[in-house]
Design a protein around this motif. Structure first.
Motif, PDB file in Angstrom:
ATOM      1  N   PRO A 184       0.834  -1.208   0.000  1.00 48.66           N
ATOM      2  CA  PRO A 184       0.000   0.000   0.000  1.00 48.66           C
ATOM      3  C   PRO A 184       0.868   1.257   0.000  1.00 48.66           C
ATOM      4  CG  PRO A 184      -0.651  -1.512   1.754  1.00 48.66           C
ATOM      5  CD  PRO A 184       0.623  -2.050   1.171  1.00 48.66           C
ATOM      6  N   TRP A 218      -8.517   9.770   1.154  1.00 44.56           N
ATOM      7  CA  TRP A 218      -8.619   9.566  -0.291  1.00 44.56           C
ATOM      8  C   TRP A 218      -8.324   8.122  -0.695  1.00 44.56           C
ATOM      9  CZ3 TRP A 218      -4.875  11.611  -4.546  1.00 44.56           C
ATOM     10  CH2 TRP A 218      -5.558  11.672  -5.765  1.00 44.56           C
ATOM     11  N   LEU A 219      -7.255   7.564  -0.103  1.00 48.47           N
ATOM     12  CA  LEU A 219      -6.857   6.215  -0.528  1.00 48.47           C
ATOM     13  C   LEU A 219      -7.958   5.203  -0.227  1.00 48.47           C
ATOM     14  CD1 LEU A 219      -3.107   6.317   0.584  1.00 48.47           C
ATOM     15  CD2 LEU A 219      -4.031   6.542  -1.722  1.00 48.47           C
ATOM     16  N   GLU A 220      -8.589   5.341   0.953  1.00 49.48           N
ATOM     17  CA  GLU A 220      -9.686   4.427   1.323  1.00 49.48           C
ATOM     18  C   GLU A 220     -10.850   4.610   0.343  1.00 49.48           C
ATOM     19  OE1 GLU A 220      -8.237   6.580   3.314  1.00 49.48           O
ATOM     20  OE2 GLU A 220      -7.203   5.367   4.818  1.00 49.48           O
ATOM     21  N   GLU A 265     -10.087   2.928  -2.890  1.00 48.51           N
ATOM     22  CA  GLU A 265     -10.223   1.463  -2.774  1.00 48.51           C
ATOM     23  C   GLU A 265     -11.687   1.059  -2.902  1.00 48.51           C
ATOM     24  OE1 GLU A 265      -8.296  -0.776  -3.113  1.00 48.51           O
ATOM     25  OE2 GLU A 265      -6.338  -0.319  -2.306  1.00 48.51           O
ATOM     26  N   ASN A 299      -3.380  -2.391  -7.382  1.00 48.55           N
ATOM     27  CA  ASN A 299      -4.106  -1.182  -7.767  1.00 48.55           C
ATOM     28  C   ASN A 299      -3.065  -0.078  -7.894  1.00 48.55           C
ATOM     29  OD1 ASN A 299      -5.650   1.086  -8.005  1.00 48.55           O
ATOM     30  ND2 ASN A 299      -7.092   0.534  -6.387  1.00 48.55           N
ATOM     31  N   THR A 305      -3.331   2.922  -5.444  1.00 51.49           N
ATOM     32  CA  THR A 305      -3.173   2.853  -3.982  1.00 51.49           C
ATOM     33  C   THR A 305      -2.008   1.982  -3.546  1.00 51.49           C
ATOM     34  OG1 THR A 305      -4.723   1.016  -3.939  1.00 51.49           O
ATOM     35  CG2 THR A 305      -5.644   3.201  -3.531  1.00 51.49           C
ATOM     36  N   GLN A 306      -1.280   1.425  -4.503  1.00 59.27           N
ATOM     37  CA  GLN A 306      -0.145   0.561  -4.148  1.00 59.27           C
ATOM     38  C   GLN A 306       1.076   0.946  -4.972  1.00 59.27           C
ATOM     39  OE1 GLN A 306      -2.485  -3.145  -4.902  1.00 59.27           O
ATOM     40  NE2 GLN A 306      -1.487  -3.839  -3.032  1.00 59.27           N
ATOM     41  N   GLU A 355      -6.346  11.434  -9.819  1.00 63.51           N
ATOM     42  CA  GLU A 355      -5.967  10.006  -9.768  1.00 63.51           C
ATOM     43  C   GLU A 355      -4.827   9.726 -10.747  1.00 63.51           C
ATOM     44  OE1 GLU A 355     -10.335   8.172  -8.529  1.00 63.51           O
ATOM     45  OE2 GLU A 355      -9.808   8.418 -10.632  1.00 63.51           O
ATOM     46  N   ASN A 384       2.958   6.759  -8.268  1.00 62.50           N
ATOM     47  CA  ASN A 384       3.245   5.382  -7.850  1.00 62.50           C
ATOM     48  C   ASN A 384       4.110   4.645  -8.869  1.00 62.50           C
ATOM     49  OD1 ASN A 384       1.824   5.624  -5.477  1.00 62.50           O
ATOM     50  ND2 ASN A 384      -0.103   4.912  -6.382  1.00 62.50           N
TER      51      ASN A 384
END
Ligand SMILES: C[S@@+](CC[C@H](N)C(=O)[O-])C[C@H]1O[C@@H](n2cnc3c(N)ncnc32)[C@H](O)[C@@H]1O
Length: 350
Positions: free
Chosen positions: A19, A34-36, A39, A259, A262-263, A286, A293
């Protein structure tokens, strides 16, 4: 011998997504919770996308009925104009629901199906989106139409559709890469969102198993252009959809569920990352997160390739220290008058 063992261990362990930590997100992108939230919306969009595929399959497949296939976009128009599920579509949904799971796609999709009523409600959801994308959008022109379709894509279900054209675009990208970096070797390659030709909206072909054209052709494309050594090339595929990951692993490929919003993967691991037809599903912020990322796991002299011409991609690239190095458009194979883009990012020399 000793260094051989180390190389082996490093190459096996490298692709373990973890994560992203809120502190790793660039300040301009940080948002509380935001990350939650991403998801949660990803889970919903995955769910919707899988049902979209199922409905497209029920309308087109010849594996369970002799009823003629229905082009989903035409069904969406009928549904919109009449305000109810058209008779030919209802008959196909009946036949699909009544069929016993056979083999391949049919077995998987049929087992997923719940009640007949659920099939109707998923048909209505899928066709409402399709009507807006294929018909309502045509009432607009130029930038207005592009904005309308972009906004639809940023909330739609996640499709895994891919086609031989996506592999052709990679061939062009690899030619350009060879020209941009004539002497460089790309040993570690990340293919994000390879997709799987599972139950597409048009042209369902059930003659063979589902294909993932980009993942299948990338290795050959590298070999032809000597972009990596014969034995040193390692391609890692990551996709948020477990069905895609399972299919690639079954073909013996390195594939991981991840993802990209988020990862992230370990830092400075890859020489090249390729991601096409994935960014349209992300809004501008996004997109910044995905670029942040992905570039995190690139080596300093690596290249990132995508096909998103949106100004936000250029803007985030610059802000993250990975500005656009090169971009060009090309004709889509077999589609006269249709164009796609290729955009190359490289790190600013520090
Ligand atoms: C439309 S397909 C594109 C496939 C292929 N790259 C091509 O160009 O034909 C999009 C793929 O990206 C994957 N995807 C979408 N959002 C993702 C995310 N947040 N992280 C990783 N993969 C994602 C989907 O599951 C799907 O396999």
């Amino acid at each position: 011998m000793r260094s051989g063992v180390l190389v082996f261990v490093a190459s096996v362990c490298a692709a373990q997504p973890r994560p992203v930590l809120p502190g790793e997100i660039p300040p301009s992108l940080r948002r509380e919770g935001w990350l939650e939230a991403i998801e949660q919306s990803t889970a919903q969009r995955l769910r919707d996308g899988e049902w979209d595929h199922l409905i497209h399959y029920a309308l087109q497949s010849r594996a369970f009925t002799k009823l003629p296939p229905i082009e989903p976009a035409l069904s969406a128009l009928d549904f919109h104009n009449s305000g109810r599920i058209p008779r030919d579509a209802a008959l196909r949904l009946d036949a699909f629901h009544a069929s016993e799971p056979k083999a391949g796609r049919h077995a998987v999709l049929r087992r997923k199906t719940g009640s007949r009523a659920q099939l109707s409600s998923e048909y209505q959801r899928a066709m409402t989106f399709l009507y807006r994308k294929e018909w309502e959008s045509k009432k607009l022109e130029g930038p207005e139409r592009r904005d309308f379709v972009s906004r639809l894509y940023q909330t739609r279900g996640h499709s895994t559709d891919t086609s031989p054209e996506a592999a052709y675009a990679l061939e062009i990208a690899m030619n350009i890469l060879r020209g941009l970096r004539p002497a460089q070797r790309f040993e570690r390659v990340l293919l994000a969102g390879p997709g799987l030709d599972w139950a597409p909206r048009t042209g369902l072909n059930e003659d063979g198993p589902p294909r993932s054209y980009q993942a299948e052709t990338l290795r050959d494309s590298f070999r032809k252009r000597s972009l990596a050594g014969e034995t040193s090339l390692r391609i890692d595929c990551v996709d948020v959809n477990p069905r895609v990951v399972d299919a690639l692993q079954a073909l013996g490929m390195n594939a991981y569920r991840m993802n990209i919003l988020t990862q992230r993967l370990p830092p400075a691991t890859y020489d090249l990352a390729v991601v096409t037809n994935v960014f349209p599903y992300f809004d501008d912020n996004e997109l910044g997160l995905a670029l942040s990322n992905l570039t995190y796991s690139l080596k300093p002299d690596a290249v990132l390739i995508h096909n998103e011409l949106r100004p936000a991609a250029e803007d985030w690239g610059r802000r993250l220290g990975w500005p656009v190095l090169h971009a060009r458009t090309h004709s889509v194979q077999g589609e006269p008058g249709l164009f796609d883009a290729l955009v190359f990012h490289a790190a600013t020399k520090r």
